[in-house]
Design a protein around this motif. Structure first.
Motif, mmCIF file in Angstrom:
data_model
loop_
_atom_site.group_PDB
_atom_site.id
_atom_site.type_symbol
_atom_site.label_atom_id
_atom_site.label_comp_id
_atom_site.label_asym_id
_atom_site.label_seq_id
_atom_site.Cartn_x
_atom_site.Cartn_y
_atom_site.Cartn_z
ATOM 1 N N ALA A 27 -20.266 -23.241 -44.889
ATOM 2 C CA ALA A 27 -18.761 -24.173 -44.979
ATOM 3 C C ALA A 27 -19.198 -24.285 -46.357
ATOM 4 N N ASN A 42 -15.004 -23.320 -49.169
ATOM 5 C CA ASN A 42 -15.061 -21.834 -48.523
ATOM 6 C C ASN A 42 -16.257 -21.675 -47.490
ATOM 7 N N TYR A 43 -15.291 -20.936 -46.108
ATOM 8 C CA TYR A 43 -16.194 -20.490 -45.530
ATOM 9 C C TYR A 43 -16.861 -19.076 -45.027
ATOM 10 N N ASP A 60 -17.902 -16.492 -42.261
ATOM 11 C CA ASP A 60 -16.237 -15.891 -41.525
ATOM 12 C C ASP A 60 -16.590 -15.868 -40.122
ATOM 13 N N LYS A 100 -14.055 -19.254 -40.590
ATOM 14 C CA LYS A 100 -13.274 -18.992 -40.683
ATOM 15 C C LYS A 100 -11.867 -19.198 -39.451
ATOM 16 N N GLY A 101 -11.367 -20.964 -39.586
ATOM 17 C CA GLY A 101 -9.901 -20.636 -39.009
ATOM 18 C C GLY A 101 -10.538 -21.971 -37.555
#
Length: 123
Positions: A49, A59-60, A62, A65-66
């Motif tokens: 991140a 930003n993260y 993949d 993410k979440g």
């Protein structure tokens, strides 16, 4: 020059949460772009991140993410990584890193690094 010290790692069961902290110090440390990376045994260092100096842009990677959230408190000179829904694949040494100006997902773009903190997720 900026100094970085991570904390908050440990052992957690799958599905659990941890919050990592990265304390920054040095001249204008609150003006640095910050990133979290991780490295598992036998694997390359992976971007997790990133956050802009003012906290307005994040930003993260993949794979997180979440589930993970990066934030910063420039009054406390600390960057955080809230990690939720952890799974064994998240097991790694987690590092925070700093650079000036532009956000980047490349580890080689960050000149300043902390010593790392171990996160272990048991199944």
């Amino acid at each position: 020059q900026v100094q970085l010290v991570e904390s908050g790692g440990g052992l957690v069961q799958a599905g659990g949460s941890l919050r990592l902290s990265c304390a920054t110090s040095g001249r204008a440390s609150s003006r640095y772009v910050m990133g979290w990376f991780r490295q598992a045994p036998g694997k390359q260092r992976e971007f997790v991140a990133g956050i802009s100096w003012d906290g307005h842009v994040t930003n993260y990677g993949d794979s997180v993410k979440g589930r993970f959230i990066i934030s910063r408190d420039n009054v406390k000179n600390t960057v955080y990584l809230q990690m939720n829904s952890l799974n064994p694949e998240d097991t790694a040494i987690y590092y925070c890193a700093a650079r000036i100006f532009v956000m980047s997902t490349g580890a080689n773009d960050y000149p300043y690094w902390g010593q790392g903190t171990q996160v272990t997720v048991s199944s």
